[in-house]
Enzyme design. Structure first.
Site, PDB file in Angstrom:
ATOM      1  N   CYS A   3      -9.442 -62.445 -18.291  1.00  0.00           N
ATOM      2  CA  CYS A   3      -9.240 -63.677 -18.516  1.00  0.00           C
ATOM      3  C   CYS A   3      -9.862 -64.262 -20.060  1.00  0.00           C
ATOM      4  CB  CYS A   3      -9.757 -64.471 -17.197  1.00  0.00           C
ATOM      5  SG  CYS A   3      -8.900 -64.138 -15.788  1.00  0.00           S
ATOM      6  N   HIS A  10       2.067 -77.194 -17.887  1.00  0.00           N
ATOM      7  CA  HIS A  10       2.740 -76.619 -19.185  1.00  0.00           C
ATOM      8  C   HIS A  10       1.825 -77.091 -20.205  1.00  0.00           C
ATOM      9  CE1 HIS A  10       6.152 -75.872 -16.467  1.00  0.00           C
ATOM     10  NE2 HIS A  10       6.237 -75.164 -17.302  1.00  0.00           N
ATOM     11  N   GLU A  43      -5.747 -71.136  -7.666  1.00  0.00           N
ATOM     12  CA  GLU A  43      -5.174 -70.729  -8.994  1.00  0.00           C
ATOM     13  C   GLU A  43      -4.415 -69.496  -8.761  1.00  0.00           C
ATOM     14  OE1 GLU A  43      -8.286 -69.944 -12.171  1.00  0.00           O
ATOM     15  OE2 GLU A  43      -7.987 -67.840 -11.650  1.00  0.00           O
TER      16      GLU A  43
END
Length: 152
Positions: free
Chosen positions: A26, A76, A137
């Site tokens: 990550c 986005h 998530e």
């Protein structure tokens, strides 16, 4: 006795992020299809002449708050900690027309849900309390924020 009721509305948005300094995958820029569960608590309106009679809060009013504060901002977008060593990348993406958000925290689900709680709480009517948030998530991973855990 007036009964308190919890209502929940679910929101979906796509957001990218990178966890600088992290020791796993990550640390790379990647994205998630987030699902945000927003639960508020209050007493349904008992005034039969009120246009919102029987409601704690109109779902469309809650939707407007969460859309304006969270979904429209984060959907986005790519979120970076403003202190990331990748700040040049963030600026480059911005210059190329990408939607980049710089925050003063590591953009983990845990920290994002804290940020979201503050934003939503500031917009709720006085008689409505943010009860909890759940930020999912991935299919199997989520962070939760509860008001009862965060009272002074």
């Amino acid at each position: 006795m007036q009964q308190k009721i919890r209502i929940t509305k679910i929101f979906n948005f796509e957001t990218g992020h990178a966890l600088y300094g992290y020791d796993g995958k990550c640390k790379n820029v990647h994205g998630h299809s987030y699902k945000l569960f927003v639960t508020v608590i209050g007493v349904p309106i008992h005034d039969t002449s009120h246009v919102k009679y029987g409601m704690v809060i109109d779902f469309s009013d809650l939707k407007k708050i969460v859309k304006e504060e969270i979904v429209d901002v984060f959907d986005h977008a790519t979120v970076f900690n403003q202190n990331t060593p990748h700040i040049e990348l963030a600026h480059e993406l911005k210059q190329r027309g990408h939607h980049v958000i710089l925050v003063n925290y590591q953009p983990t689900s845990e920290n994002m849900v804290i940020d979201f709680a503050k934003k939503i709480q500031s917009r709720l009517p006085q008689d409505i309390v943010l009860y909890s948030l759940k930020l999912q998530e991935t299919e199997s991973s989520f962070a939760e924020w509860y008001a009862e855990d965060n009272t002074l």
